[in-house]
Scaffold this active site. Structure first.
Site, PDB file in Angstrom:
ATOM      1  CG  ASN A  12      42.550  38.180  43.422  1.00 12.62           C
ATOM      2  OD1 ASN A  12      42.164  36.770  43.908  1.00 12.62           O
ATOM      3  ND2 ASN A  12      43.612  38.605  43.405  1.00 12.62           N
ATOM      4  CD1 TRP A  13      36.396  36.352  45.798  1.00 13.74           C
ATOM      5  CD2 TRP A  13      35.888  34.298  46.728  1.00 13.74           C
ATOM      6  NE1 TRP A  13      34.856  36.244  45.671  1.00 13.74           N
ATOM      7  CE2 TRP A  13      34.516  35.183  46.239  1.00 13.74           C
ATOM      8  CE3 TRP A  13      35.330  33.134  47.144  1.00 13.74           C
ATOM      9  CZ2 TRP A  13      33.163  34.506  46.589  1.00 13.74           C
ATOM     10  CZ3 TRP A  13      34.493  32.577  47.227  1.00 13.74           C
ATOM     11  CH2 TRP A  13      32.976  33.129  46.913  1.00 13.74           C
ATOM     12  CE  LYS A  14      44.488  39.987  46.834  1.00 14.72           C
ATOM     13  NZ  LYS A  14      45.431  40.772  47.282  1.00 14.72           N
ATOM     14  CG  HIS A  99      47.352  39.322  41.510  1.00 11.01           C
ATOM     15  ND1 HIS A  99      48.323  39.261  42.820  1.00 11.01           N
ATOM     16  CD2 HIS A  99      46.551  40.010  41.823  1.00 11.01           C
ATOM     17  CE1 HIS A  99      47.582  40.123  43.548  1.00 11.01           C
ATOM     18  NE2 HIS A  99      46.574  40.678  42.974  1.00 11.01           N
ATOM     19  CD  GLU A 101      48.669  39.262  46.608  1.00  9.65           C
ATOM     20  OE1 GLU A 101      47.851  38.281  46.051  1.00  9.65           O
ATOM     21  OE2 GLU A 101      48.299  40.200  47.007  1.00  9.65           O
ATOM     22  CD  GLU A 170      45.543  43.991  41.092  1.00 10.35           C
ATOM     23  OE1 GLU A 170      44.371  44.269  41.409  1.00 10.35           O
ATOM     24  OE2 GLU A 170      46.151  43.181  41.211  1.00 10.35           O
ATOM     25  N   GLY A 176      46.156  45.633  49.024  1.00 11.01           N
ATOM     26  CA  GLY A 176      45.927  45.253  50.453  1.00 11.01           C
ATOM     27  C   GLY A 176      46.808  46.275  51.539  1.00 11.01           C
ATOM     28  CB  SER A 215      43.530  49.842  48.509  1.00  5.41           C
ATOM     29  OG  SER A 215      44.684  49.119  49.213  1.00  5.41           O
ATOM     30  N   GLY A 236      40.258  43.147  45.620  1.00  5.65           N
ATOM     31  CA  GLY A 236      40.744  42.113  46.683  1.00  5.65           C
ATOM     32  C   GLY A 236      39.910  42.057  47.907  1.00  5.65           C
TER      33      GLY A 236
HETATM   34  P1  PGA Z   1      43.019  44.854  47.410  1.00  6.49           P
HETATM   35  O1  PGA Z   1      43.793  43.711  46.393  1.00  6.49           O
HETATM   36  O2  PGA Z   1      41.816  45.236  46.904  1.00  6.49           O
HETATM   37  O3  PGA Z   1      42.829  43.939  48.818  1.00  6.49           O
HETATM   38  O4  PGA Z   1      44.039  45.629  47.564  1.00  6.49           O
HETATM   39  C1  PGA Z   1      43.433  43.654  45.111  1.00  6.49           C
HETATM   40  C2  PGA Z   1      44.221  42.641  44.423  1.00  6.49           C
HETATM   41  O5  PGA Z   1      45.248  42.038  44.869  1.00  6.49           O
HETATM   42  O6  PGA Z   1      43.702  42.286  43.133  1.00  6.49           O
END
Ligand code: PGA
Length: 254
Positions: A12-14, A99, A101, A170, A176, A215, A236
């Site tokens: 997931n490149w966000k 997600h 977020e 998640e 993150g 993470s 991520g």
């Molecule tokens: P992260 O993000 O690996 O940076 O913790 C995972 C995600 O949000 O899908």
């Protein structure tokens, strides 16, 4: 991992690498995928602005394309939104839904997540639906109840669909932050999700891939992926570096 389910590693490149640097990253991921063999599904989810360009970069490779989001209507006066058929048109086979977020910053509710799962499936996009508890919910011992409620919102939809979907567990406190759930913590929730699916339909439980996200790094991937009910990872931060992303994919391909 269970040998009956093919491991799935999704990146997931966000809101990163939405232009030329995104194409370069995709090129590097394609290059490293050549040495990976065919034992793992590799999916990348770049931002909308670079989807079409990345689609041509990955065209003759085993790397598959996902979108991070969409609006669950086929077309219409929805300024600024992207429809599922547009995603199909530009080469996406997958889409991330729910997600944390999106739930947290854009107010996406369980019922909106369910609407998006229906729309994705109707448009032949494979959803990767995210669930997970916040730190406060974990500390209040509510993890399993929260995840069960999130899954309940869309379980009937995926049970009715002939297409296999993926569910990503998640924990919000692990995204993150560098705080990864231990393999035991991840497996406990994955087992609960698998049981809930099995109570609905055994075949659904067998075909659904459960990813862990939060993470995931090359250093912790192997231990997480060794859990019987962890079928892959949603990555991520570490997916923005082709070497790290392919190291995680290699851990899944053992
Ligand atoms: P992260 O993000 O690996 O940076 O913790 C995972 C995600 O949000 O899908």
């Amino acid at each position: 991992m269970n040998p009956s389910r093919r491991p799935l590693i999704a990146g997931n490149w966000k809101m990163y690498k939405g232009g030329r640097t995104g194409v370069e990253l995709a090129q590097d991921i394609v290059k490293s995928s050549h040495s990976l063999g065919s034992g793992v599904d590799l999916v990348i989810a770049p931002p909308f602005t670079v989807l079409a360009a990345v689609a041509s970069t990955v065209e003759d490779s085993s790397v598959q394309l996902a979108a991070q989001n969409f609006y669950p209507k086929n077309e219409g006066a929805f300024t600024g939104e992207i429809s599922p058929s547009m995603l199909k048109d530009c080469g996406c086979a997958w889409v991330i839904i729910g997600h944390s977020e999106r739930r947290q910053y854009f107010g996406e509710s369980n019922s909106f997540v369910a609407e998006k799962v229906t729309s994705a499936l109707a448009n032949d996009l494979v959803p990767i639906v995210c669930v997970g508890e916040t730190l406060a919910q974990r500390q209040a011992n509510e993890t399993l109840r929260v995840v069960e409620g999130q899954l309940n919102a869309f379980i009937d939809i995926i049970a009715r669909s002939p297409h296999a979907v993926a569910i990503a567990y998640e924990p919000v406190w692990a995204i993150g932050t560098g705080k990864v759930a231990g393999p035991g913590e991840a497996e406990e929730v994955h087992v609960a999700i698998r049981k809930q699916l099995a109570a609905k339909d055994e075949a659904l439980a067998t075909r659904t891939r459960l990813l862990y996200g939060g993470s995931v790094k090359p250093e912790n991937a192997a231990a997480l992926l060794a859990c019987a009910n962890v079928d892959g990872a949603l990555v991520g931060g570490a997916c923005l570096d082709a070497a790290s992303f392919s190291a995680i994919a290699r851990a899944a391909n053992r």
